[in-house]
Design a protein around this motif. Structure first.
Motif, PDB file in Angstrom:
ATOM      1  N   ALA A  32       0.830  -1.214   0.000  1.00 16.47           N
ATOM      2  CA  ALA A  32       0.000   0.000   0.000  1.00 16.47           C
ATOM      3  C   ALA A  32       0.858   1.255   0.000  1.00 16.47           C
ATOM      4  O   ALA A  32       0.574   2.231  -0.695  1.00 16.47           O
ATOM      5  CB  ALA A  32      -0.942  -0.009   1.209  1.00 16.47           C
ATOM      6  N   ALA A  33       1.915   1.240   0.782  1.00 16.93           N
ATOM      7  CA  ALA A  33       2.798   2.398   0.845  1.00 16.93           C
ATOM      8  C   ALA A  33       3.476   2.644  -0.495  1.00 16.93           C
ATOM      9  O   ALA A  33       3.613   3.778  -0.958  1.00 16.93           O
ATOM     10  CB  ALA A  33       3.843   2.198   1.945  1.00 16.93           C
ATOM     11  N   LEU A  34       3.913   1.509  -1.136  1.00 16.95           N
ATOM     12  CA  LEU A  34       4.540   1.663  -2.435  1.00 16.95           C
ATOM     13  C   LEU A  34       3.559   2.202  -3.484  1.00 16.95           C
ATOM     14  O   LEU A  34       3.921   3.027  -4.330  1.00 16.95           O
ATOM     15  CB  LEU A  34       5.114   0.314  -2.895  1.00 16.95           C
ATOM     16  N   GLU A  35       2.327   1.701  -3.444  1.00 18.35           N
ATOM     17  CA  GLU A  35       1.314   2.189  -4.378  1.00 18.35           C
ATOM     18  C   GLU A  35       1.053   3.683  -4.168  1.00 18.35           C
ATOM     19  O   GLU A  35       0.895   4.456  -5.129  1.00 18.35           O
ATOM     20  CB  GLU A  35       0.022   1.393  -4.220  1.00 18.35           C
ATOM     21  N   GLN A  36       0.984   4.082  -2.892  1.00  9.78           N
ATOM     22  CA  GLN A  36       0.770   5.499  -2.590  1.00  9.78           C
ATOM     23  C   GLN A  36       1.918   6.354  -3.090  1.00  9.78           C
ATOM     24  O   GLN A  36       1.738   7.439  -3.650  1.00  9.78           O
ATOM     25  CB  GLN A  36       0.592   5.679  -1.076  1.00  9.78           C
ATOM     26  N   GLN A  37       3.151   5.819  -2.914  1.00  5.94           N
ATOM     27  CA  GLN A  37       4.313   6.545  -3.385  1.00  5.94           C
ATOM     28  C   GLN A  37       4.313   6.663  -4.904  1.00  5.94           C
ATOM     29  O   GLN A  37       4.648   7.712  -5.477  1.00  5.94           O
ATOM     30  CB  GLN A  37       5.591   5.839  -2.910  1.00  5.94           C
ATOM     31  N   ALA A  39       1.700   6.605  -6.818  1.00  3.11           N
ATOM     32  CA  ALA A  39       0.660   7.583  -7.197  1.00  3.11           C
ATOM     33  C   ALA A  39       1.181   9.006  -7.033  1.00  3.11           C
ATOM     34  O   ALA A  39       0.918   9.888  -7.859  1.00  3.11           O
ATOM     35  CB  ALA A  39      -0.588   7.357  -6.349  1.00  3.11           C
ATOM     36  N   GLY A  40       1.929   9.219  -5.962  1.00  2.24           N
ATOM     37  CA  GLY A  40       2.512  10.539  -5.757  1.00  2.24           C
ATOM     38  C   GLY A  40       3.490  10.900  -6.852  1.00  2.24           C
ATOM     39  O   GLY A  40       3.533  12.040  -7.330  1.00  2.24           O
ATOM     40  N   ASN A  41       4.269   9.908  -7.278  1.00  5.06           N
ATOM     41  CA  ASN A  41       5.218  10.157  -8.357  1.00  5.06           C
ATOM     42  C   ASN A  41       4.499  10.496  -9.664  1.00  5.06           C
ATOM     43  O   ASN A  41       4.919  11.370 -10.415  1.00  5.06           O
ATOM     44  CB  ASN A  41       6.122   8.941  -8.554  1.00  5.06           C
ATOM     45  N   ARG A  42       3.375   9.744  -9.923  1.00  6.31           N
ATOM     46  CA  ARG A  42       2.603  10.053 -11.126  1.00  6.31           C
ATOM     47  C   ARG A  42       2.040  11.475 -11.076  1.00  6.31           C
ATOM     48  O   ARG A  42       1.993  12.196 -12.076  1.00  6.31           O
ATOM     49  CB  ARG A  42       1.471   9.042 -11.278  1.00  6.31           C
ATOM     50  N   GLY A  43       1.606  11.901  -9.837  1.00  9.84           N
ATOM     51  CA  GLY A  43       1.113  13.264  -9.681  1.00  9.84           C
ATOM     52  C   GLY A  43       2.189  14.292  -9.981  1.00  9.84           C
ATOM     53  O   GLY A  43       1.930  15.320 -10.617  1.00  9.84           O
ATOM     54  N   ASN A  44       3.409  14.003  -9.540  1.00  8.88           N
ATOM     55  CA  ASN A  44       4.513  14.922  -9.814  1.00  8.88           C
ATOM     56  C   ASN A  44       4.809  14.994 -11.309  1.00  8.88           C
ATOM     57  O   ASN A  44       5.096  16.064 -11.858  1.00  8.88           O
ATOM     58  CB  ASN A  44       5.768  14.476  -9.057  1.00  8.88           C
ATOM     59  N   VAL A  45       4.746  13.836 -11.963  1.00  8.74           N
ATOM     60  CA  VAL A  45       4.985  13.813 -13.408  1.00  8.74           C
ATOM     61  C   VAL A  45       3.911  14.621 -14.120  1.00  8.74           C
ATOM     62  O   VAL A  45       4.205  15.410 -15.034  1.00  8.74           O
ATOM     63  CB  VAL A  45       5.012  12.364 -13.925  1.00  8.74           C
TER      64      VAL A  45
END
Length: 263
Positions: A32-37, A39-45
């Motif tokens: 779950a933590a990796l998925e959240q991370q 998702a955050g990376n995709r948001g930054n992109v």
């Protein structure tokens, strides 16, 4: 003995199973933590992509602004050229008896002044005695007008003043007022000229020189850099005397004033 072995075996199995479930829970949290991370990376992109798109749009807008500025400068240059052309044509129109009405700062400029046109004598009707006395009036008027035609503007102003003092209500009085104003106008004494043209309009509003007098009031105001007043007066000439030479000249000067504001 068998009764003791079974419970012990069950307890051992439970003890052995506890770490496995705990491990599964730990793995789920990590996933779950990796998925959240991620998702955050995709948001930054996505944010970076949006910023890049904005940069491209700003660059395009800056290019459009520069192009519009260049077009505006070209329009201003074209407006100035048109102003000079219209002003030159208007000056040629005004050469019927006066200097071109330039800005007040040009008062010291030396400009050629063409002679005024021949002035038509007003019709005089009446008994022979009055006509005989009128001959003196006409003689005084023609003396003043000859001085104006010869370019002796200071002398013509004095002679027209003398004429108006001697014949304030004479047949030539309206013409004398007009040419007195003209004597001042050609020497760029715009305030004095305006006073004479205004006096003509006030006393003889239907005289055939009234359109020209109103035009010269506007041009005198223009010569004094009273642009708003000049625009108003010249607009009156166009509306009150449509189709006349005075109206056409007034319209040309109005266009010149409007173009001059673009400089």
């Amino acid at each position: 003995m068998r009764r003791l072995i079974v419970p012990i075996a069950v307890a051992a199995a439970l003890v052995a199973a506890a770490p496995v479930s705990a491990q599964r829970a730990s793995l789920a949290d990590r996933v779950a933590a990796l998925e959240q991370q991620a998702a955050g990376n995709r948001g930054n992109v996505d944010l970076l992509n949006q910023l890049e798109q904005l940069r491209r749009e700003v660059t395009a807008l800056r290019s459009q602004v520069e192009e519009l500025q260049q077009q505006n400068e070209q329009l201003k240059a074209a407006g100035r050229d048109q102003y000079l052309d219209i002003d030159g044509r208007l000056n040629r129109l005004e050469q019927g008896g006066a200097l071109p009405a330039g800005p007040a700062g040009d008062a010291g400029a030396s400009l050629p002044v063409p002679p005024p046109p021949a002035d038509d004598a007003p019709s005089i009707h009446g008994d022979p005695g009055l006509l005989a006395r009128g001959a003196d009036e006409r003689g005084a008027y023609e003396t003043a007008f000859d001085a104006l035609r010869s370019g002796e503007y200071a002398r013509s102003a004095e002679l027209f003043q003398d004429f108006l003092r001697q014949y304030p209500s004479g047949s030539y009085a309206p013409n004398a007022l007009y040419w007195l104003g003209e004597s001042y106008y050609v020497t760029q004494s715009y305030e004095l000229a305006q006073q004479q043209f205004q006096a003509l309009i006030d006393r003889y509003p239907t005289h055939d020189k009234a359109p020209g007098a109103l035009l010269k009031i506007g041009l005198s105001q223009y010569g004094q850099q009273e642009l708003d007043a000049a625009e108003s007066t010249l607009s009156q000439v166009v509306s009150k005397f449509p189709g006349t030479d005075a109206a056409r000249t007034a319209d040309d000067r109005l266009r010149a004033i409007q173009l001059g504001r673009l400089r």
